[in-house]
Design a protein around this motif. Sequence first.
Motif, PDB file in Angstrom:
ATOM      1  N   TYR A 124      31.202  37.949  38.180  1.00  0.00           N
ATOM      2  CA  TYR A 124      32.374  38.766  38.489  1.00  0.00           C
ATOM      3  C   TYR A 124      32.529  39.881  37.475  1.00  0.00           C
ATOM      4  CZ  TYR A 124      35.129  36.666  34.689  1.00  0.00           C
ATOM      5  OH  TYR A 124      35.603  36.277  33.465  1.00  0.00           O
ATOM      6  N   GLU A 125      33.313  40.867  37.863  1.00  0.00           N
ATOM      7  CA  GLU A 125      33.647  41.976  36.972  1.00  0.00           C
ATOM      8  C   GLU A 125      35.138  42.234  37.084  1.00  0.00           C
ATOM      9  OE1 GLU A 125      32.422  46.647  36.585  1.00  0.00           O
ATOM     10  OE2 GLU A 125      30.807  45.157  36.672  1.00  0.00           O
ATOM     11  N   THR A 126      35.790  42.449  35.941  1.00  0.00           N
ATOM     12  CA  THR A 126      37.220  42.728  35.928  1.00  0.00           C
ATOM     13  C   THR A 126      37.446  44.217  35.705  1.00  0.00           C
ATOM     14  OG1 THR A 126      37.201  42.049  33.604  1.00  0.00           O
ATOM     15  CG2 THR A 126      38.037  40.469  35.195  1.00  0.00           C
ATOM     16  N   ILE A 127      38.278  44.792  36.548  1.00  0.00           N
ATOM     17  CA  ILE A 127      38.536  46.234  36.534  1.00  0.00           C
ATOM     18  C   ILE A 127      40.040  46.451  36.449  1.00  0.00           C
ATOM     19  CG2 ILE A 127      38.253  48.394  37.813  1.00  0.00           C
ATOM     20  CD1 ILE A 127      35.899  46.923  39.293  1.00  0.00           C
ATOM     21  N   GLN A 128      40.465  47.224  35.460  1.00  0.00           N
ATOM     22  CA  GLN A 128      41.887  47.524  35.319  1.00  0.00           C
ATOM     23  C   GLN A 128      42.234  48.759  36.129  1.00  0.00           C
ATOM     24  OE1 GLN A 128      43.510  47.469  31.345  1.00  0.00           O
ATOM     25  NE2 GLN A 128      45.101  48.944  31.873  1.00  0.00           N
ATOM     26  N   ILE A 129      43.317  48.651  36.906  1.00  0.00           N
ATOM     27  CA  ILE A 129      43.791  49.761  37.740  1.00  0.00           C
ATOM     28  C   ILE A 129      45.207  50.107  37.316  1.00  0.00           C
ATOM     29  CG2 ILE A 129      44.339  50.506  40.083  1.00  0.00           C
ATOM     30  CD1 ILE A 129      42.190  48.627  41.099  1.00  0.00           C
ATOM     31  N   SER A 130      45.449  51.378  37.014  1.00  0.00           N
ATOM     32  CA  SER A 130      46.794  51.853  36.703  1.00  0.00           C
ATOM     33  C   SER A 130      47.071  53.124  37.491  1.00  0.00           C
ATOM     34  CB  SER A 130      46.938  52.115  35.196  1.00  0.00           C
ATOM     35  OG  SER A 130      45.930  52.986  34.734  1.00  0.00           O
ATOM     36  N   VAL A 131      48.324  53.300  37.905  1.00  0.00           N
ATOM     37  CA  VAL A 131      48.697  54.434  38.759  1.00  0.00           C
ATOM     38  C   VAL A 131      49.786  55.244  38.082  1.00  0.00           C
ATOM     39  CG1 VAL A 131      48.032  53.246  40.880  1.00  0.00           C
ATOM     40  CG2 VAL A 131      50.370  53.022  40.034  1.00  0.00           C
ATOM     41  N   ILE A 132      49.922  56.493  38.492  1.00  0.00           N
ATOM     42  CA  ILE A 132      50.956  57.370  37.940  1.00  0.00           C
ATOM     43  C   ILE A 132      52.102  57.583  38.921  1.00  0.00           C
ATOM     44  CG2 ILE A 132      49.346  58.562  36.411  1.00  0.00           C
ATOM     45  CD1 ILE A 132      49.196  60.821  38.440  1.00  0.00           C
ATOM     46  N   THR A 133      51.963  57.013  40.136  1.00  0.00           N
ATOM     47  CA  THR A 133      53.015  57.126  41.154  1.00  0.00           C
ATOM     48  C   THR A 133      53.152  55.802  41.880  1.00  0.00           C
ATOM     49  OG1 THR A 133      52.470  59.468  41.477  1.00  0.00           O
ATOM     50  CG2 THR A 133      53.829  58.410  43.169  1.00  0.00           C
ATOM     51  N   ASP A 134      54.371  55.302  42.000  1.00  0.00           N
ATOM     52  CA  ASP A 134      54.606  54.089  42.780  1.00  0.00           C
ATOM     53  C   ASP A 134      54.258  54.344  44.238  1.00  0.00           C
ATOM     54  OD1 ASP A 134      55.562  53.081  40.443  1.00  0.00           O
ATOM     55  OD2 ASP A 134      57.680  53.096  41.023  1.00  0.00           O
ATOM     56  N   GLY A 135      53.713  53.324  44.902  1.00  0.00           N
ATOM     57  CA  GLY A 135      53.431  53.482  46.324  1.00  0.00           C
ATOM     58  C   GLY A 135      52.399  52.493  46.823  1.00  0.00           C
ATOM     59  N   SER A 136      52.004  52.704  48.097  1.00  0.00           N
ATOM     60  CA  SER A 136      51.015  51.843  48.734  1.00  0.00           C
ATOM     61  C   SER A 136      49.615  52.376  48.452  1.00  0.00           C
ATOM     62  CB  SER A 136      51.260  51.787  50.244  1.00  0.00           C
ATOM     63  OG  SER A 136      52.535  51.250  50.529  1.00  0.00           O
ATOM     64  N   TYR A 137      48.715  51.459  48.153  1.00  0.00           N
ATOM     65  CA  TYR A 137      47.335  51.826  47.862  1.00  0.00           C
ATOM     66  C   TYR A 137      46.405  50.865  48.599  1.00  0.00           C
ATOM     67  CZ  TYR A 137      49.075  54.795  44.086  1.00  0.00           C
ATOM     68  OH  TYR A 137      49.729  55.766  43.363  1.00  0.00           O
ATOM     69  N   MET A 138      45.236  51.392  48.943  1.00  0.00           N
ATOM     70  CA  MET A 138      44.206  50.584  49.585  1.00  0.00           C
ATOM     71  C   MET A 138      43.008  50.519  48.651  1.00  0.00           C
ATOM     72  SD  MET A 138      43.711  48.857  52.368  1.00  0.00           S
ATOM     73  CE  MET A 138      42.388  48.072  53.298  1.00  0.00           C
ATOM     74  N   ILE A 139      42.578  49.296  48.335  1.00  0.00           N
ATOM     75  CA  ILE A 139      41.435  49.073  47.448  1.00  0.00           C
ATOM     76  C   ILE A 139      40.333  48.428  48.269  1.00  0.00           C
ATOM     77  CG2 ILE A 139      40.644  47.996  45.317  1.00  0.00           C
ATOM     78  CD1 ILE A 139      43.601  47.840  44.469  1.00  0.00           C
TER      79      ILE A 139
END
Length: 589
Positions: free
Chosen positions: A141-156
């Motif tokens: 496995y690989e761990t990836i950190q995700i951070s956003v600058i705007t609240d909202g819905s995202y698709m990964i």
Amino acid sequence: MFSQNGCDLPTYYEAIQVNVNESGYYTFASNSSIDTTGAMYKDYFNPFNTLKNLISTNDNSCRNNQFRLTVDLEINTEYILVVTTYRPNITGTFSIIVFGSNIVTLERLNTSSTVQSVYSSVLTADNQRYSRRCDKLNYYYETIQISVITDGSYMIASNSSVDTYGYIYEHSFDPFNPSVNLILEDDENCEQEQFGLAVNLQVNIKYILVVTTFSPDATNAFSIFVSGLTNANVERIIENHDKCVIGGSCNVQTKGIGITLDDILRYEINRNVILKNQPLLVKISVALTIIMFIMGLINSILSFLTFQNANSRKVGCGIYLLASSVTSLMTISMFTINFWFALLTQMNSSINLSIRRSRCIFIEPLLKLFLYFDTWLNACIAIERAIHVYQGVHFNKEKSKRLARRSIFILPFCISATTIHEPLHRNIFDLEVKDEEDETKIIEIHRWCVINYSRVVQYYNTTILFIHLIGPFIVNLFSALFIIFGTARQRSLAQTSRSYIAHIREQLREHKQLVISPAILLILSMSRLIISLLSGCVKISENPWLYLCAYFISFAPSILVFIIFVVPSELYRKTLKESLTTWQRRIRH
């Protein structure tokens, strides 16, 4: 632009508001030179979660790869028709034709475009592994950190030639407990067995994406697409958790603060092997335990013979030392019992679970109770000596003895009240070892005594630990200093021919054992304080000798009562000789 399902590249689209004057069935058809796709939504359309509120979708029900939708629409309800293309990055003109029982008005809407962030990497044999299904540790496995600058819905979404599996966590990810902080997981929401995660992400919150595979031991290159209102920051992180836990995935015990005898011997004892064939560390531990028990027994017998004599108990100090000779024997006896329980229960897997639990819950807390009791008895001795010096000829011996008896009765209850949380947070932890070929078959079960405190209880436990270990030392030290300086002051007032400093030096030479004794006790007790405050993440297996020596040294004060209190005192030595002489006479007669 938007990604139709979050799993592919963005395509151009137009959102059209549909208003009907009469409820009924309506057909929407496209006419264009390009391959179009249509989707009807109710109430609103979210380009970052295209499955939500979807009523109907179509691709090529009409000629020339045109769509046709027949839907039941109601008045006073908002509908959105989304027109896009089958393939990404295609543009061209189009017309929408509506058939129905009444006039339909179409109005173009202004909507947001999708911004897509891309991350690429490779799962190899060098990656970390964990057990995502609570079985063997064989999923890379690989761990990836995700951070956003705007609240909202995202698709990964993922893109790879192997079947990928995705998990999204909030704040942190623990491979030994993969259900904690889990927000969402998916296997094949996207085409070609790729995962797709539609999630709401917020600013200033750390999200961890775990990319792994559906099949064990699989490796391959992969790409991650994060689609949303704005760019997302996507970066790889590596977190190690293997030093802080006991057990395996989904059957894990996170270690708190402090090191126990079980922690030291856990990986040194060979199961179902006789003592003769155990490692050298185990054999030396057995030898040290036997030696300490014999020394403790001799210490207690000699101390008891000294202080059972009425001449040594004319004041409360002798009563305290008599009690200390008993508690030191109980401490070293409980230490020996605890060690043999720990050794035998680890060597023999067939020992009853209730026996293991009784040792874990009761014996170790009792051992700690006797340790604290013995330490505070030494503090009481120091306090009485200081009071004796302060009061001088006005010292009341009878009152001193009454106070000593009351203190000996009350102290165990006070100490027990402060350590009552110990049995409540101790339990037996079971780790099942399964057959690699048949996962339903259990080969053996490891059972260990573990302590698991909450953060609040841990703070309380640390405070109590300092009180019981540092408190008696401070009492001993200040009492000794009071005796030395107080006596020097009294003598300097009576003997004015000599200076105050000269009297202090004389008292230091005369009562140096009063300073040396508590210092020795503190140094020996420091090892207990250190191992009690060490983090559970310490890898004991790297230095087992060091931690074992510290553990044994912490019990040394319990076998030194005779050496510290009797040997330096001429009065107590004389009393011991008298007691030994009396016993010899009784034996002869």
